[in-house]
Design a protein around this motif. Structure first.
Motif: not given
Lengths: 179, 179, 179, 179
Positions: A132, A135-136, A139-140, B137, B140, B142, B144, B155, B159-160, B163-164, B167, B170
């Motif tokens: 995932x 994927x992120x 995508x970014x 961001x 990402x 949009x 994903x 996915x 989970x999506x 994780x988004x 990320x 962070x």
DNA sequence: TATGAATGAGATTTCATTCAT
DNA sequence: AATGAATGAAATCTCATTCAT
């Protein structure tokens, strides 16, 4: 490039042949139909993307790793810039179901796989679900580059590449210093 | 939903009225043309998106800030899930030039602005170029979400969103602990 | 032979030159257009048919007359067999109006005339209207042979020729014995 | 009727809709393509032919048998006369390979089968190979009628029907008197 | 003589839109 | 308000023919 201005549906065969200073007959001599031209164009991009995915550098919290990532993102940008009419049309096609969308999914898959592999090399693992996260990140990179290249946002190549590299680096290695 | 299967160009008015169990005449009684219907559909999404952009929570390196971000991403996912046929078609339209692409750029702009505002609230500033970071961001999230919703990658929602959120957290606060 | 598979309209000049291992340029060096080739092919058949019409044997209720008739029908069959691709295309052209149909009518006329002449030699005259009887007989021979040759009915050469000869003999001389 | 003047290939959709005082759109509302129209027209003829084949009267060396045969040949002529544009086009199609030719072969088969059945009823059997004799007779009737109807030979309906009946009668019963 | 890439007029087909009912 | 048969402009595609080499 006709695809640029109007996309796949907006690009009439008539426009295409006028732009290429050719005739309808010539067009159908080289492509069996309009979709066939598009497929050929997409095949070029797909090939570039495949090579690009394979050239994703090994990553690490080092300065050289960071620079390689920047170089790679720069190449990503350049390909998108060069092929952006085709990529626009492909995005258009991906928005529908059908063959082209499946091909798009394959290419996406390839990028994700490569990135997952790289993330797997990192110790300690930065995220719980590498798939995932990959994927992120893909995508970014993809969409931000697309928006920049087609002019939907006013961002220059260097600014984009720098920031994407920085964000990816942080995403992968947290706040760890670049050695 | 016809747009889902075929996108804007693939959805013929004939299909649309059949699906809606109405007649061509009725269609043109309520919409002045095919694009008008699409505009109306997009307007709904645009409105949702506007509200969503405004409801972007203040962010901070706290647990509650993180949870709010997750909640917000969940709403993003749900809207995409609910409107995904329209969003597909919109993606198709964005890939071309024209009115719809400009509208897409506006919505993108709005998200970026909101995110820039939030990032501006952070001290110390996490990135050198908040605009570009915000673009990254938004891109990402949009894309994903789009890939997940339309099934181009397998996915699940949770989970999506998890994780988004991780990320983004962070990315915004580096390795800082969630208080 | 391309005409065989597809007929006149189905045989594209491209197919023809590919089959002949020649080029488009060469084709137009020898024929001024596609119809011109067809005319040339038809001219061959027409010439054969003219000779065949002239060689229609004198008929009589004798064994040798019968055998000559059989021989003649065999030659008819062989010509049709040999030229059947052209004859198919000609049938196609006869079904339309225009030059080729007129040419077809001329050939038909020639056969009828010859047959009328032969019938006129018979004493007592077998039918009231020799012209119509001749038309009927020519039609019978022509079409039955065509159907056999192109495989629309499963009939062998010998069986066809024998039966046509027998029927014609009966038609011309009634039940009279072959001397 | 456009098919009459030009046959299948010569009849452009444009001509067809002009003749019918309709538009291209209307044409494609009722037929999915040009061939589809032709199929529909041929289906009508095929149906008529099927009924005609079934109504082939029992034959016998009697005056009433002869009269019934004449009536039947007259109906054959009338159908050909009525549908002759379609029949021309069908002849054109039969000259090629493909679906329409196969359909033509089926109809031919049906006539032959019916005629074989009738011939089988005759005692003593008039010919050694009823199948081939039937082919010959069907060919004669079909093609002579075709040539007459399309004007390739100048023969009137009555003259044609009378002579065909006479010839068939002789062919079936030899010189036997009509009782 | 021979080539075959290029041509373009003209054919088929599509589909958003209209309008009489 | 609702209908759906009809429209026709505009798109895609075909293929006999040409002409520079």
């Amino acid at each position: 490039m006709v695809l640029d201005r109007r996309g796949y549906h907006g690009a009439r065969v008539d426009d295409i042949v006028k732009t290429a200073r050719a005739s309808h007959g010539t067009f159908y001599l080289y492509f069996s139909n309009k979709e066939d031209l598009f497929r050929a164009l997409v095949a070029d991009v797909t090939e570039e993307m495949r090579e690009l995915a394979e050239s994703l550098p090994p990553v690490g919290p080092t300065r050289s790793g960071y620079d390689e990532l920047r170089g790679w993102l720069g190449r990503f940008y350049d390909i998108y810039h060069h092929y952006h009419p085709v990529i626009r049309a492909w995005t258009e096609a991906n928005a529908q179901n059908g063959d082209m969308a499946r091909l798009g999914a394959q290419v996406l898959r390839r990028f994700i796989d490569q990135l997952v592999r790289r993330v797997g090399e990192i110790d300690p693992p930065p995220v719980a679900a590498p798939e995932v996260a990959a994927l992120a990140m893909v995508s970014m990179v993809e969409r931000a580059t697309f928006y920049a290249v087609v002019g939907m946002v006013p961002v220059e190549r260097e600014a984009l590449v720098d920031n994407l590299a920085a964000i990816l680096h942080v995403g992968l290695f947290g706040g760890r210093r670049r050695r």
